[in-house]
Design a protein around this motif. Structure first.
Motif, PDB file in Angstrom:
ATOM      1  N   ASN A 133     119.384  33.161  56.439  1.00 39.94           N
ATOM      2  CA  ASN A 133     118.716  34.068  57.191  1.00 39.94           C
ATOM      3  C   ASN A 133     117.125  33.976  57.059  1.00 39.94           C
ATOM      4  O   ASN A 133     116.422  34.310  58.158  1.00 39.94           O
ATOM      5  CB  ASN A 133     119.163  35.606  56.288  1.00 39.94           C
ATOM      6  CG  ASN A 133     120.583  35.985  56.697  1.00 39.94           C
ATOM      7  OD1 ASN A 133     120.909  35.590  57.748  1.00 39.94           O
ATOM      8  ND2 ASN A 133     121.073  36.755  55.638  1.00 39.94           N
ATOM      9  N   ARG A 134     116.747  33.733  56.176  1.00 42.38           N
ATOM     10  CA  ARG A 134     115.188  33.484  56.041  1.00 42.38           C
ATOM     11  C   ARG A 134     114.692  32.470  56.787  1.00 42.38           C
ATOM     12  O   ARG A 134     113.541  32.836  57.539  1.00 42.38           O
ATOM     13  CB  ARG A 134     114.789  33.433  54.459  1.00 42.38           C
ATOM     14  CG  ARG A 134     114.846  34.474  53.669  1.00 42.38           C
ATOM     15  CD  ARG A 134     114.429  34.196  52.357  1.00 42.38           C
ATOM     16  NE  ARG A 134     114.700  35.444  51.322  1.00 42.38           N
ATOM     17  CZ  ARG A 134     114.224  35.650  50.245  1.00 42.38           C
ATOM     18  NH1 ARG A 134     113.339  34.777  49.584  1.00 42.38           N
ATOM     19  NH2 ARG A 134     114.389  36.534  49.563  1.00 42.38           N
ATOM     20  N   THR A 141     114.820  33.611  60.411  1.00 46.90           N
ATOM     21  CA  THR A 141     113.878  34.592  60.683  1.00 46.90           C
ATOM     22  C   THR A 141     112.401  34.096  60.886  1.00 46.90           C
ATOM     23  O   THR A 141     111.715  34.505  61.639  1.00 46.90           O
ATOM     24  CB  THR A 141     113.880  35.719  59.606  1.00 46.90           C
ATOM     25  OG1 THR A 141     115.100  36.262  59.552  1.00 46.90           O
ATOM     26  CG2 THR A 141     112.643  36.948  59.587  1.00 46.90           C
ATOM     27  N   LYS A 155     112.161  32.146  64.152  1.00 47.52           N
ATOM     28  CA  LYS A 155     111.881  33.320  65.233  1.00 47.52           C
ATOM     29  C   LYS A 155     110.505  33.807  65.220  1.00 47.52           C
ATOM     30  O   LYS A 155     109.993  33.635  66.455  1.00 47.52           O
ATOM     31  CB  LYS A 155     112.878  34.294  65.126  1.00 47.52           C
ATOM     32  CG  LYS A 155     112.976  35.167  66.475  1.00 47.52           C
ATOM     33  CD  LYS A 155     113.891  36.481  66.226  1.00 47.52           C
ATOM     34  CE  LYS A 155     113.870  37.306  67.300  1.00 47.52           C
ATOM     35  NZ  LYS A 155     115.006  38.412  67.089  1.00 47.52           N
ATOM     36  N   LYS A 156     109.992  34.125  64.081  1.00 46.77           N
ATOM     37  CA  LYS A 156     108.663  34.639  64.010  1.00 46.77           C
ATOM     38  C   LYS A 156     107.666  33.483  64.276  1.00 46.77           C
ATOM     39  O   LYS A 156     106.677  33.670  65.233  1.00 46.77           O
ATOM     40  CB  LYS A 156     108.357  34.997  62.759  1.00 46.77           C
ATOM     41  CG  LYS A 156     106.979  35.637  62.411  1.00 46.77           C
ATOM     42  CD  LYS A 156     106.717  35.975  61.140  1.00 46.77           C
ATOM     43  CE  LYS A 156     105.209  36.409  60.910  1.00 46.77           C
ATOM     44  NZ  LYS A 156     104.141  35.926  61.588  1.00 46.77           N
TER      45      LYS A 156
END
Length: 75
Positions: free
Chosen positions: A61-62, A65, A68-69
């Motif tokens: 998940n991290r 994330t 994507k950022k």
């Protein structure tokens, strides 16, 4: 099993051989490139975001994330 491991090892050596050969043909310094790539990776994915005890699902998940950022920020 041992035979399968040896087979995979030989395949990896084949790939490594060709990577090193191509780098040589194009006069590339892979050790310097690796250092640069690892530095970029550390900026993108800081180790403090991924403690060893973090569950696998949370690591993923991290990772996604942050990825994507990074892309949204224009990198």
């Amino acid at each position: 099993d041992k035979d399968r491991k040896r087979e995979v090892e030989f395949e990896l050596v084949d790939v490594l051989y060709w990577v090193v050969t191509l780098a040589d043909v194009y006069d590339m310094d892979l050790s310097e490139t690796l250092k640069k790539k690892l530095a970029i990776g550390e900026k993108r994915y800081p180790t403090e975001e991924f403690p060893a005890e973090l569950p696998k699902e949370e690591v993923l998940n991290r990772y996604y994330t942050l990825k994507k950022k990074w892309r949204q920020d224009g990198h």
